[in-house]
Structure formats: structure tokens, C-alpha cells
Motif scaffolding. Sequence first.
Motif, short mmCIF file in Angstrom:
data_model
loop_
_atom_site.label_atom_id
_atom_site.label_comp_id
_atom_site.label_asym_id
_atom_site.label_seq_id
_atom_site.Cartn_x
_atom_site.Cartn_y
_atom_site.Cartn_z
N TYR A 140 -5.12 12.20 0.34
CA TYR A 140 -5.31 10.80 0.91
C TYR A 140 -4.38 9.64 0.32
CZ TYR A 140 -9.57 12.44 2.92
OH TYR A 140 -10.54 13.13 3.32
N GLU A 141 -3.59 9.10 1.08
CA GLU A 141 -2.67 8.25 0.88
C GLU A 141 -3.12 6.66 1.28
OE1 GLU A 141 2.15 6.62 0.83
OE2 GLU A 141 1.08 8.35 2.08
N CYS A 142 -3.15 5.56 0.41
CA CYS A 142 -3.53 4.34 0.82
C CYS A 142 -2.01 3.73 1.67
CB CYS A 142 -3.93 3.34 -0.26
SG CYS A 142 -3.97 1.47 0.35
N VAL A 143 -2.27 3.17 2.96
CA VAL A 143 -1.03 3.12 3.60
C VAL A 143 -1.10 1.42 3.75
CG1 VAL A 143 -0.67 5.11 4.79
CG2 VAL A 143 -2.21 3.45 5.86
N THR A 144 -2.01 0.76 3.49
CA THR A 144 -2.14 -0.64 3.59
C THR A 144 -3.09 -1.43 3.12
OG1 THR A 144 -1.69 -2.57 5.10
CG2 THR A 144 -3.13 -0.95 5.71
N VAL A 145 -2.76 -2.44 2.37
CA VAL A 145 -4.06 -3.19 1.94
C VAL A 145 -3.98 -4.61 2.63
CG1 VAL A 145 -5.00 -4.71 -0.16
CG2 VAL A 145 -3.97 -2.12 -0.43
N LEU A 146 -5.36 -4.95 3.17
CA LEU A 146 -5.36 -6.14 4.12
C LEU A 146 -6.05 -7.18 3.30
CD1 LEU A 146 -6.23 -3.90 7.20
CD2 LEU A 146 -4.29 -5.62 7.04
N ASN A 147 -5.69 -8.35 3.37
CA ASN A 147 -6.62 -9.70 2.43
C ASN A 147 -6.61 -10.63 3.41
OD1 ASN A 147 -6.38 -8.53 -0.42
ND2 ASN A 147 -4.13 -8.54 0.23
#
Length: 326
Positions: A140-147
Motif C-alpha cells: 500500500y502506497e499513499c499516492v495523494t493527500v487532499l486538503n
Amino acid sequence: MKECLSLLHRLSAHPDSRCWFISWNCSGTLLASCGGDKVIRIWGREGDAWVCKSVLEDAHQRTVRKVAWSPCGNYLASASFDATTCIWKKKNNDFESLTVLEGHENEVKCVTWAPSGNLLATCSRDKSVWIWEVDEDDEYECVTVLNSHTQDVKHVVWHPTQELLASASYDNNICIYREEDDDWECQATLHGHTSTVWSLSFDASGHRLASGSDDRTVKIWKEFPGDLSWKCVCTLSGFHTRTVYDVAWCKLTGALATACGDDGVRVFKEDESSDRDQPIFSLAAQVKKAHDQDVNCVAWNPQEAGLLATCSDDGDIAIWRFQEEE
């Protein structure tokens, strides 16, 4: 013909703690529950009874707030107030902890799988939404962080057929995200609720979205693809006397269920003769004292029409049949 909600079973799922959430697997044969006792339980039917098949514990240090099955049914994700999300893998009739996703600054409030099973979304009190990519090796890899939100994000849900994500927040807003040119972005922000939005549910087509709020209303939003927008086409008000904590759209029948802080469970049906751009929903059935305390979640069985599960601060799960009265 009048409909009713009849109680089939009541399970003492998480004694001495809140039962926060319940989730059916894709075949509708297993129901996962989680609670303030840091434990996840897996329930299955044996004859006419529902029994606890597995207890998943020792993975989280604090309350487990949400659980979600993968589309294939072989994985279960659990989101916790300890700021982690645990991925469990089903092996025969048991489950093992596969990996723990870390990165959120504090409480993870929700987790949900994309219909492809290749993406996972989490949201947190840290105001962010994370999208994780899953490869064939279960990495599992975080591909984006949405703020896009300014407050605690309470809920995330994927569109039933597209890789489109919606989130609900303490900031009273709903955000819709889509991937554009290998980058995820907020495509629309839906304003209309006057207090915290607790829950979201797409209908079977994905063209409409229901939202439940602390303002004691449920809103129905409709997609207008031409101008890339979602507009509120109906507001259900005057039915709930406290916060609407959860909404669930039955993919088989189109019935809409709500869980409320007034201890009640309600089911609404759409008037089939009403305009899709101005739908009319009526209260089809309700149980005012469905639980002894706040109802936190409603979940329709994905395979058996009319079978509804609910859970509550009283620690119980109730299983209901929504059907026409004879």
C-alpha cells in the motif's frame, strides 16, 4: 400498501461499549462490526441465528471507528482513533493482520475501497483525505493527500462504478474528487448543510448522492455532468429530531435508510412518478425506539433485498426486515 420494519435479531455485539459501525461483505454472508472496545467482530448466519465467527483484536490501541470490506471480500480495512488503518486478510475462516497504514496525524474516521479494489481512501480529524494505491503484492502506497476541508473529515465514500470519491466534514461541506492527469483534485464542493455532515451514500447508478447531517436533514444531490456539478434536488426535513449519523441507499430497491441520534431508524422511498430533477421522498417505515441509545449506522445487505442491519451506542446490532405489511 404500507411498509414496515420488523425486528429479526438483536445481537449483543460490543457489550459495555459503543458499536460504531457495521459493514456487509459483497456476498452479504458476513457482517463486520467495530466499537469502542478496540475490537472487530465478524458475524455470520447459522441456520436462523447470527453468530460471531471471528474476533479481530490487538491491532488497535483506541476505538475502531469504521470497517470496510474490499470488493473481492478477501480483505477488511479498519480505521481507528489511534491514527492508523489496519488491513486484514481473510485466510480460510480466519483473518490475519496484513499491514498497518500510518501517516494521519490523529484519529482516522473512515476507510473505504474503490470499486476496482486497487484504491483505498481514508479520512481523519487532521482535516485530510488520503488515497492509497494497492499493488498485486499487497503493498500500500499513499499516492495523494487532499486538503480540501477546513475541519475534521467524518466520512469518505467511492462512487459505485467510477474512481470518483466524496467526503463529508465538520465544516458542513461535501467534496467530490476525481483524478485528472495523474493527479487527484477536488472537482466540486457542495454547500447546503448548516452543520456537520456525518455520512454519504451513492445510489446504485452513482448519479445521486444522499447526505446526512447534524442539521437533522438528509439532502439528495444529483450530478449534472454537463457543467461538472452536483446540485441539491431534495431536502428531507422534519423527520429527524436529532443528528442524522448515517444514510444508506439500498442498491437493490432504491430505499433510503437513516440512523439518528434520537434512537430511531427510518426508511424513505421515492415517489416513482416524481421528477428525477425534483424527486419526492416519503417516510415508508420507522422504528422510533430501534435502540436504547443513538443509532450510529444503517447498512443494507447487498444481496438480500430489504435486509437491514443497524448498530448503536448501546453496543447492539439489530437486523430488520423492510417489507410490505400483510
